[in-house]
Design an enzyme around this catalytic site. Structure first.
Site, mmCIF file in Angstrom:
data_model
loop_
_atom_site.group_PDB
_atom_site.id
_atom_site.type_symbol
_atom_site.label_atom_id
_atom_site.label_comp_id
_atom_site.label_asym_id
_atom_site.label_seq_id
_atom_site.Cartn_x
_atom_site.Cartn_y
_atom_site.Cartn_z
ATOM 1 N N ASP A 293 -0.035 -10.951 -4.499
ATOM 2 C CA ASP A 293 1.006 -10.327 -5.312
ATOM 3 C C ASP A 293 0.352 -9.119 -5.977
ATOM 4 O O ASP A 293 -0.577 -9.272 -6.781
ATOM 5 C CB ASP A 293 1.526 -11.322 -6.358
ATOM 6 C CG ASP A 293 2.629 -10.722 -7.229
ATOM 7 O OD1 ASP A 293 2.793 -9.483 -7.239
ATOM 8 O OD2 ASP A 293 3.310 -11.496 -7.924
ATOM 9 N N ASP B 222 0.006 -9.205 1.859
ATOM 10 C CA ASP B 222 1.426 -9.103 1.533
ATOM 11 C C ASP B 222 1.826 -10.282 0.638
ATOM 12 O O ASP B 222 1.149 -11.311 0.601
ATOM 13 C CB ASP B 222 2.272 -9.088 2.812
ATOM 14 C CG ASP B 222 3.567 -8.296 2.625
ATOM 15 O OD1 ASP B 222 3.687 -7.204 3.213
ATOM 16 O OD2 ASP B 222 4.438 -8.761 1.872
ATOM 17 N N SER C 275 5.396 -5.470 6.691
ATOM 18 C CA SER C 275 6.773 -5.009 6.923
ATOM 19 C C SER C 275 6.838 -3.486 6.916
ATOM 20 O O SER C 275 5.956 -2.812 6.356
ATOM 21 C CB SER C 275 7.684 -5.569 5.815
ATOM 22 O OG SER C 275 9.021 -5.136 5.972
ATOM 23 N N TYR D 149 13.193 3.088 -10.190
ATOM 24 C CA TYR D 149 12.397 3.444 -9.008
ATOM 25 C C TYR D 149 11.847 4.868 -9.134
ATOM 26 O O TYR D 149 10.666 5.122 -8.891
ATOM 27 C CB TYR D 149 13.277 3.293 -7.763
ATOM 28 C CG TYR D 149 12.570 3.431 -6.438
ATOM 29 C CD1 TYR D 149 11.797 2.393 -5.931
ATOM 30 C CD2 TYR D 149 12.689 4.594 -5.684
ATOM 31 C CE1 TYR D 149 11.155 2.517 -4.697
ATOM 32 C CE2 TYR D 149 12.055 4.727 -4.461
ATOM 33 C CZ TYR D 149 11.288 3.676 -3.961
ATOM 34 O OH TYR D 149 10.653 3.800 -2.749
HETATM 35 P P1 NAP Z 1 9.458 -3.014 3.166
HETATM 36 O O1 NAP Z 1 9.655 -3.040 4.637
HETATM 37 O O2 NAP Z 1 10.295 -3.887 2.308
HETATM 38 O O3 NAP Z 1 7.902 -3.260 2.878
HETATM 39 C C1 NAP Z 1 7.434 -3.476 1.574
HETATM 40 C C2 NAP Z 1 6.475 -4.634 1.620
HETATM 41 O O4 NAP Z 1 5.971 -4.823 0.277
HETATM 42 C C3 NAP Z 1 7.139 -5.961 2.044
HETATM 43 O O5 NAP Z 1 6.340 -6.621 2.992
HETATM 44 C C4 NAP Z 1 7.203 -6.725 0.735
HETATM 45 O O6 NAP Z 1 7.115 -8.123 0.895
HETATM 46 C C5 NAP Z 1 5.945 -6.213 0.044
HETATM 47 N N1 NAP Z 1 5.960 -6.530 -1.370
HETATM 48 C C6 NAP Z 1 7.015 -6.513 -2.219
HETATM 49 N N2 NAP Z 1 6.617 -6.924 -3.446
HETATM 50 C C7 NAP Z 1 5.291 -7.206 -3.348
HETATM 51 C C8 NAP Z 1 4.330 -7.708 -4.256
HETATM 52 N N3 NAP Z 1 4.653 -8.008 -5.530
HETATM 53 N N4 NAP Z 1 3.067 -7.888 -3.830
HETATM 54 C C9 NAP Z 1 2.735 -7.614 -2.529
HETATM 55 N N5 NAP Z 1 3.604 -7.149 -1.620
HETATM 56 C C10 NAP Z 1 4.874 -6.953 -2.023
HETATM 57 O O7 NAP Z 1 9.681 -1.532 2.614
HETATM 58 P P2 NAP Z 1 9.136 -0.103 3.093
HETATM 59 O O8 NAP Z 1 10.306 0.761 3.152
HETATM 60 O O9 NAP Z 1 8.223 -0.213 4.248
HETATM 61 O O10 NAP Z 1 8.319 0.316 1.789
HETATM 62 C C11 NAP Z 1 6.934 0.612 1.795
HETATM 63 C C12 NAP Z 1 6.650 1.568 0.643
HETATM 64 O O11 NAP Z 1 7.310 2.808 0.918
HETATM 65 C C13 NAP Z 1 7.175 1.108 -0.711
HETATM 66 O O12 NAP Z 1 6.269 1.509 -1.719
HETATM 67 C C14 NAP Z 1 8.461 1.898 -0.867
HETATM 68 O O13 NAP Z 1 8.817 2.083 -2.223
HETATM 69 C C15 NAP Z 1 8.040 3.201 -0.220
HETATM 70 N N6 NAP Z 1 9.123 4.059 0.228
HETATM 71 C C16 NAP Z 1 10.052 3.604 1.120
HETATM 72 C C17 NAP Z 1 11.073 4.459 1.505
HETATM 73 C C18 NAP Z 1 12.141 4.033 2.485
HETATM 74 O O14 NAP Z 1 13.150 4.759 2.618
HETATM 75 N N7 NAP Z 1 11.983 2.905 3.195
HETATM 76 C C19 NAP Z 1 11.145 5.759 0.995
HETATM 77 C C20 NAP Z 1 10.174 6.168 0.086
HETATM 78 C C21 NAP Z 1 9.169 5.317 -0.288
HETATM 79 P P3 NAP Z 1 8.461 -9.003 0.974
HETATM 80 O O15 NAP Z 1 9.246 -8.467 2.142
HETATM 81 O O16 NAP Z 1 7.934 -10.398 1.195
HETATM 82 O O17 NAP Z 1 9.154 -8.816 -0.325
#
Ligand code: NAP
Length: 264
Positions: free
Chosen positions: A59, A36, A15, A149
């Protein structure tokens, strides 16, 4: 450019930022393993990438599952060159109101997951490899209602530095990226709060939120030989938002709730 022919594991790769990174690195000739929480999604994404890939359920908070993931990939694909941890969740709420369960869940996925990633990568990857942890703007910039967070991501930044020191003798580099607001499923809820994204953008010198591809390009840069002298570093990637202030999520949600009550 990232180096073609590398074997790369992307945790949280089905994702958002992880998926954009998977597509970019696969396009550059990497063997990309998507791991994932949702094993079906990981498998589907691997099928979309085509050859030289696999999908695995994991996980990131489960040490036995993480050990199995790294051992399986090393057995199936040989030495692992690059590991990227993109798994993340967020439970907003002021510290006074946040449940212990939500605090623990956030710290578990964001910080303990990063620890288990580095630990098991260290056991299975080749010397000279590269680990990238996705931290956050919120690891260095506080936000009201973001206590769990922000604290977990600040921990990821220190973990990056300690891991860089410990793995340097093997030539393994450990770096982080600090994205600001990026449109992904994780932030979809925030886009439903009137004015919230607009407030972020008002506090962003470059005047826009990020895309998963923006972050993927920087992750790919960190996995490449172009950054061969960089370790223990964190790249701010947020349109300059770290120079200003983070939106007040709690106030925005309260405004939204008051408006919907008034119109009920
Ligand atoms: P995302 O689209 O929700 O992707 C995160 C992925 O992590 C999802 O596929 C989710 O699976 C998976 N995940 C959640 N819990 C997990 C677990 N226990 N074990 C394995 N996988 C797990 O979010 P994203 O925005 O791309 O985030 C990616 C990273 O960037 C994260 O570390 C986030 O904190 C960081 N980040 C994001 C932003 C932003 O604005 N988007 C900004 C700064 C940092 P499910 O969907 O099945 O739960």
């Amino acid at each position: 450019m990232s180096t073609p022919g590398q074997t790369t594991i992307i945790i949280g790769g089905a994702s958002g930022i992880g998926w954009a990174t998977a597509q970019l690195l696969a396009g550059r000739g990497n063997t990309v393993i998507i791991a994932d929480l949702d094993g079906t999604a990981a498998g589907t994404r691997a099928t979309e990438l085509g050859a030289n890939t696999a999908g695995h359920q994991v996980d990131v908070t489960d040490e036995q599952a993480m050990r199995t993931l790294f051992d399986t990939v090393a057995a199936d694909h040989g030495p692992i060159d690059t590991v990227v941890d993109c798994a993340g969740i967020s439970h907003p709420g002021t510290i006074a109101d946040l449940s212990l369960a939500d605090w623990k869940a956030t710290v578990d996925v964001c910080l303990t997951g990063a620890f288990l990633t580095v630990k098991h990568a260290a056991h299975t990857m080749r010397d000279g490899g590269s680990i990238v942890l996705v931290a956050s703007l919120n690891g260095r910039q506080p936000g009201v209602g973001m206590g769990a967070y922000c604290s977990a991501k600040a921990g990821v930044l220190m973990l990056t530095e300690v891991a860089a020191m410990e793995l340097a003798p093997r030539g393994i580099r450990v770096n982080a990226v600090n994205p600001g607001f990026v449109h992904t499923p994780l932030t979809h809820g925030a886009t439903l709060v009137p004015g919230l994204v607009e407030e972020y953008i008002e506090n962003t010198p470059l005047g826009r939120a990020g895309t998963p591809a923006d972050v993927a390009r920087t992750i790919a840069f960190l996995t490449s030989g172009d950054t061969g002298w960089m370790t223990g570093a964190a790249i701010d990637l947020n349109g300059g938002a770290h120079t200003m202030r983070y939106p007040n999520i709690v106030e925005r949600v309260a405004d939204m709730t008051a408006t919907s009550t008034d119109t009920a």
